[in-house]
Design an enzyme around this catalytic site. Structure first.
Site, PDB file in Angstrom:
ATOM      1  N   TYR A 144       0.859  -1.187   0.000  1.00  0.00           N
ATOM      2  CA  TYR A 144       0.000   0.000   0.000  1.00  0.00           C
ATOM      3  C   TYR A 144       0.890   1.229   0.000  1.00  0.00           C
ATOM      4  O   TYR A 144       1.846   1.301   0.780  1.00  0.00           O
ATOM      5  CB  TYR A 144      -0.894   0.002   1.242  1.00  0.00           C
ATOM      6  N   ASP A 239       9.466   2.736  -0.794  1.00  0.00           N
ATOM      7  CA  ASP A 239       8.452   3.438   0.005  1.00  0.00           C
ATOM      8  C   ASP A 239       8.757   3.140   1.474  1.00  0.00           C
ATOM      9  O   ASP A 239       8.374   2.101   2.005  1.00  0.00           O
ATOM     10  CB  ASP A 239       7.046   2.971  -0.385  1.00  0.00           C
ATOM     11  N   LYS A 267       5.265   9.532   8.534  1.00  0.00           N
ATOM     12  CA  LYS A 267       5.132   9.062   9.913  1.00  0.00           C
ATOM     13  C   LYS A 267       6.241   9.585  10.840  1.00  0.00           C
ATOM     14  O   LYS A 267       6.204  10.732  11.261  1.00  0.00           O
ATOM     15  CB  LYS A 267       5.014   7.531   9.906  1.00  0.00           C
TER      16      LYS A 267
HETATM   17  P1  KE4 Z   1      -0.518   8.539   4.446  1.00  0.00           P
HETATM   18  O1  KE4 Z   1      -1.096   9.217   3.210  1.00  0.00           O
HETATM   19  O2  KE4 Z   1      -1.566   7.724   5.195  1.00  0.00           O
HETATM   20  O3  KE4 Z   1       0.232   9.494   5.353  1.00  0.00           O
HETATM   21  O4  KE4 Z   1       0.610   7.494   3.942  1.00  0.00           O
HETATM   22  C1  KE4 Z   1       0.261   6.550   2.976  1.00  0.00           C
HETATM   23  C2  KE4 Z   1       1.217   5.372   3.087  1.00  0.00           C
HETATM   24  C3  KE4 Z   1       2.227   5.264   2.141  1.00  0.00           C
HETATM   25  N1  KE4 Z   1       3.113   4.252   2.186  1.00  0.00           N
HETATM   26  C4  KE4 Z   1       3.048   3.311   3.166  1.00  0.00           C
HETATM   27  C5  KE4 Z   1       4.042   2.197   3.180  1.00  0.00           C
HETATM   28  C6  KE4 Z   1       2.042   3.388   4.157  1.00  0.00           C
HETATM   29  O5  KE4 Z   1       1.970   2.427   5.120  1.00  0.00           O
HETATM   30  C7  KE4 Z   1       1.113   4.436   4.128  1.00  0.00           C
HETATM   31  C8  KE4 Z   1      -0.014   4.571   5.136  1.00  0.00           C
HETATM   32  N2  KE4 Z   1      -0.057   3.575   6.142  1.00  0.00           N
HETATM   33  C9  KE4 Z   1      -1.345   3.308   6.723  1.00  0.00           C
HETATM   34  C10 KE4 Z   1      -1.189   2.210   7.773  1.00  0.00           C
HETATM   35  N3  KE4 Z   1      -0.960   0.959   7.199  1.00  0.00           N
HETATM   36  C11 KE4 Z   1      -1.973   4.543   7.298  1.00  0.00           C
HETATM   37  C12 KE4 Z   1      -3.128   4.299   8.238  1.00  0.00           C
HETATM   38  C13 KE4 Z   1      -4.415   4.774   7.640  1.00  0.00           C
HETATM   39  O6  KE4 Z   1      -4.600   4.629   6.407  1.00  0.00           O
HETATM   40  O7  KE4 Z   1      -5.232   5.277   8.429  1.00  0.00           O
END
Ligand code: KE4
Length: 423
Positions: A144, A239, A267
């Protein structure tokens, strides 16, 4: 456990906010419970609006490596707020954070600060396409990378090698430039690269997958991706939104000694504030406007409060390299507790753990890719989630998310958690 206030707030929120939440996983849908509305958090613990306190192993999905409301971070943010929240103009803090990122990950010669991981990945992909003049992006099933249209895809049927949208509202034409390979399966990558050769701008990968639950790269997999991308003049994007500053101060690229062309971060880099970043080789990043012709912008990009939280968080991690060994030791202890449980109850539990990341799959295992992860017993996971909550332990409300350990989790709290795991 009394959760009446959460239930009341959930009902009210749902009338104004889709699903009552601002991100789907928070709705507790896959564990079949009413989500807990949080009132405050401190250190390793989080407290809901009904006054129930839990040991927190979600850590806001990764940012919370130092624990909640770290006093040094809070004090710096409080002070920064007195100087204004945002200027829409460059500040010294953005340069300082950019230098810290480069010092931690030498491959990030130039970097752009943005406001979310989604924005970081979307921008990195645009730069890769602008730099190579190619359109196709290859990603992995189960990885993801945020919710930009071209990446909300699921693998097409075996016959299909281009992706199909995995969300309504995404036109099929937006995903025709996305190829989907299988994690830990070099042959699936070879096949696609052989077929599409010099049309592939980049391969993007979670160097440790954490969005199908934690799935580790098998020996040689990341090195293979580095080799094949060189072979086809394709860029390699790591990523590291989750792994950056989590696996070690230098992230997965330091941990595995594989150097990508571009890296996305999120994060931890923002210390819990809305902050992410993308960066890499200077010749690639110089494609970005105003130097180059790849456009990317953002009102709150690199804002002084988020950069303050990021700088202070990285400074603390940099000053305490011993934190990473402690985090790994504690997380291994949790992994052992799941193994003890499996022996005791006979449940099929497969644990993947690396650094302070862990997933216990209610599956026979080995869990090495999306399909083996999807084989998990999500009902058993939901029961586990409920048992842990009743014992004051807040883990991810989904089998396909990671357990995050923070520096604030004490050995006594880890032992308390192990007792709850073993039952
Ligand atoms: P954000 O747009 O949520 O800040 O980041 C997207 C993203 C990009 N790349 C990786 C590897 C990620 O894990 C994420 C977002 N992670 C999720 C948790 N698995 C965010 C939690 C959520 O969607 O509420």
């Amino acid at each position: 456990m009394n959760t009446s206030r959460s239930k009341e707030l959930f009902e009210k929120s749902r009338r104004r906010i889709p699903g009552g939440v601002n991100s789907p996983v928070r709705a507790f849908g896959s564990v079949g419970r009413t989500p807990l509305f949080i009132d405050h958090a401190k250190g390793s613990r989080i407290t809901d609006v009904d006054g129930n306190t839990f040991l927190d192993y979600v850590c806001s999905w990764g940012p919370g490596i130092l624990g909640h409301a770290h006093p040094t971070v809070i004090e710096a943010v409080r002070k920064a707020c007195m100087d204004g929240l945002t200027y829409g103009a460059p500040t010294e803090k953005e340069w300082k954070l950019a230098e810290l990122i480069h010092e931690a990950m030498g491959s990030v010669e130039k970097v752009r600060l943005v406001s979310s991981g989604t924005e970081a990945v979307m921008s990195a992909i645009r730069v890769a396409r602008g730099y190579t003049g190619r359109d196709l992006i290859l990603k992995f099933k189960g990885n993801y990378h945020g919710h930009s249209d071209g990446l909300l895809v699921k693998a097409g049927s075996a016959a299909l090698t281009t992706a199909v949208p995995d969300s309504s509202g995404v036109p099929a034409s937006y995903t025709q430039n996305t190829l989907v390979a299988l994690y830990n399966n070099p042959d699936s990558v070879e096949e696609l690269m052989e077929k599409y050769q010099n049309q592939v701008a980049a391969i993007i990968v979670e160097p440790v997958a954490a969005n199908m639950g934690v799935v580790l790269p098998e020996k040689g997999f990341l090195e293979f991706l580095r080799e094949i991308t060189v072979r086809y003049d394709t860029l390699l994007i790591f990523d590291e939104v989750i792994t950056g500053f989590r696996l070690g101060y230098g992230g997965a690229q330091e941990y595995f000694h594989v150097t990508p062309d571009l890296t996305t971060l999120g994060k931890i880099v923002g210390g819990g504030m809305p902050m992410a970043a993308y960066g890499g080789r200077a010749d690639i990043m110089d494609q970005v406007s105003p130097v180059g012709s790849v456009y990317q912008a953002g009102t709150l990009s690199g804002n002084p409060i988020a950069t303050t939280a990021g700088i202070v968080t990285l400074d603390i991690l940099k000053a305490h390299p011993e934190y990473y060994g402690e985090l790994e030791r504690k997380t291994k202890r949790l992994a052992a507790a799941f193994e003890e449980r499996s022996k005791k109850t006979g449940e099929a539990i497969w644990v993947n753990q690396i650094g302070s990341l862990l997933s216990a799959f209610f599956a026979p295992g080995p869990v090495r890719d999306y399909d083996s992860a999807a084989n998990s017993d999500t009902k058993a996971y939901g029961e586990y989630f409920g048992r842990m909550l009743e014992q004051g332990i807040y883990v991810a409300p989904s089998q396909f998310e990671a357990m995050f350990v923070s520096v604030a989790h004490t050995d006594e709290e880890i032992e308390e958690t192990c007792r709850a795991i073993c039952g």
